[in-house]
Design an enzyme around this catalytic site. Structure first.
Site, short mmCIF file in Angstrom:
data_model
loop_
_atom_site.label_atom_id
_atom_site.label_comp_id
_atom_site.label_asym_id
_atom_site.label_seq_id
_atom_site.Cartn_x
_atom_site.Cartn_y
_atom_site.Cartn_z
N TYR A 283 -24.46 24.76 -28.11
CA TYR A 283 -23.84 23.55 -28.24
C TYR A 283 -24.94 22.34 -28.84
O TYR A 283 -25.83 22.26 -28.32
CB TYR A 283 -23.21 23.01 -26.94
CG TYR A 283 -22.55 21.62 -27.27
CD1 TYR A 283 -21.25 21.60 -27.74
CD2 TYR A 283 -23.14 20.26 -26.90
CE1 TYR A 283 -20.68 20.21 -27.69
CE2 TYR A 283 -22.79 19.40 -26.92
CZ TYR A 283 -21.26 19.14 -27.55
OH TYR A 283 -20.69 17.97 -27.82
N GLY B 72 -18.08 18.16 -29.47
CA GLY B 72 -16.90 17.84 -28.81
C GLY B 72 -15.76 19.01 -29.22
O GLY B 72 -15.92 20.04 -28.77
N HIS C 238 -21.97 7.75 -35.03
CA HIS C 238 -22.10 6.83 -33.66
C HIS C 238 -22.61 5.52 -34.06
O HIS C 238 -22.56 4.85 -33.05
CB HIS C 238 -22.96 7.75 -32.76
CG HIS C 238 -21.93 9.01 -32.04
ND1 HIS C 238 -21.72 10.00 -32.84
CD2 HIS C 238 -21.62 8.90 -30.92
CE1 HIS C 238 -20.93 10.76 -32.19
NE2 HIS C 238 -20.81 10.08 -30.99
N ASN D 153 -28.37 11.04 -26.61
CA ASN D 153 -27.77 11.60 -25.47
C ASN D 153 -28.80 11.03 -24.25
O ASN D 153 -29.70 12.04 -23.42
CB ASN D 153 -27.83 12.92 -25.38
CG ASN D 153 -26.81 13.42 -24.45
OD1 ASN D 153 -26.13 12.78 -23.53
ND2 ASN D 153 -26.46 14.62 -24.18
#
Length: 278
Positions: A52, A59, A82, A194
């Site tokens: 991932y 997502g 973002h 993140n």
């Protein structure tokens, strides 16, 4: 000079970097851990393993394989998508704290980034190049994605920064300091955003400001005692030790120190037996 290791940063060191503008360097042993972590990511990309955010989309697109020739574009698109915050901008000190805290976290060696990315964060910090970051838009629970995306733009030479007392394009500030924008590689966009460094930065600054206010309150209390010719016996060490609260002992010690040469304070029985409560 403060050496970041990823594991030893203290609140006092944060204060020295934020308010004292003390410069940062990176611990070589920690950078070697970063290098080892990076090799794992590069192996995943080379073998096109399904992981991932490295070789897949995000997502809903987590089951879509991204071929190796597109992994850099994937990370850049993540930052661009973002970087959509709105509202008033964070104070420069929040942006500065975010740079420091994100560099410290990535230096732990668990995020798979290159050492060059961490060095760039530190270079911005040392050069006092502070990304312009809108206050509104963060989720927090899954990471301060939007504020950190705006921070990441500065590393790419995009967006705006506060530099030498003015707001300017990031690329101008980088050029002025002889810094080259980085190109994000596999996983690095995800690793940059993140995290929770926006809320952590605000929490650290709130703590430091509260601590300063507390110290100022001790001076105000001392001046008030002088103004009222107050009795200082209540601050004696024996009284404080009987209570047993270490912080209270320390506050009383500092107030005694402030008032030690005062000609305006009194002891019980000199002017009155006890001070008024109000």
């Amino acid at each position: 000079m403060i050496t970041l290791t990823g594991n030893s940063l203290t609140i006092k060191e944060v204060e020295r970097v934020l308010y004292g503008y003390e410069e940062i360097c990176l611990d070589e042993a920690s950078l070697e851990k970063v290098d080892a972590s990076r090799q794992v990511v590069e192996k995943i990309v080379a073998e096109e393993q399904l992981v991932y955010g490295i070789t897949t989309g995000f997502g809903k697109f987590s089951d879509v394989l991204v071929r190796s020739e597109y992994v850099e574009e994937l990370q850049l698109n993540l930052i661009h998508s973002h970087a959509c915050g709105v509202g008033e901008k964070f104070p420069e000190m929040v942006s500065r704290a975010m740079l420091l805290l994100r560099a410290n976290t990535l230096l732990k060696g668990f995020s798979g980034v290159r050492r060059e990315l961490i060095q760039m964060l530190v270079s911005l910090l040392n050069a006092r190049i502070h990304p312009v970051i809108p206050q509104q838009g963060s989720l927090g629970a899954s990471g301060d994605l939007i504020p950190l995306a705006h921070l990441a733009l500065a590393l790419l030479g995009e967006g705006e920064v506060a530099y030498r007392g003015k707001i300017c394009p990031a690329i101008e500030a980088l050029n002025a300091e002889g810094l080259k924008p980085i190109t994000l590689q596999a996983k690095e966009g995800l690793a940059l955003i993140n995290g929770t460094q926006a809320m952590t930065a605000m929490g650290v600054l709130a703590y430091l400001e509260a601590e300063r206010l507390a110290y100022q309150a001790e001076f105000i209390a001392s001046i008030s005692i002088e103004g009222l010719q107050g009795i200082t016996d209540a601050f004696d060490e024996e009284v404080q030790l009987a209570r047993g609260y270490q912080e209270q002992v320390e506050v009383a010690r500092r107030i005694r120190k402030i008032l030690e040469d005062s000609q305006l304070t009194t002891h019980a029985g000199e002017l009155r037996v006890q001070d008024a409560y109000s």
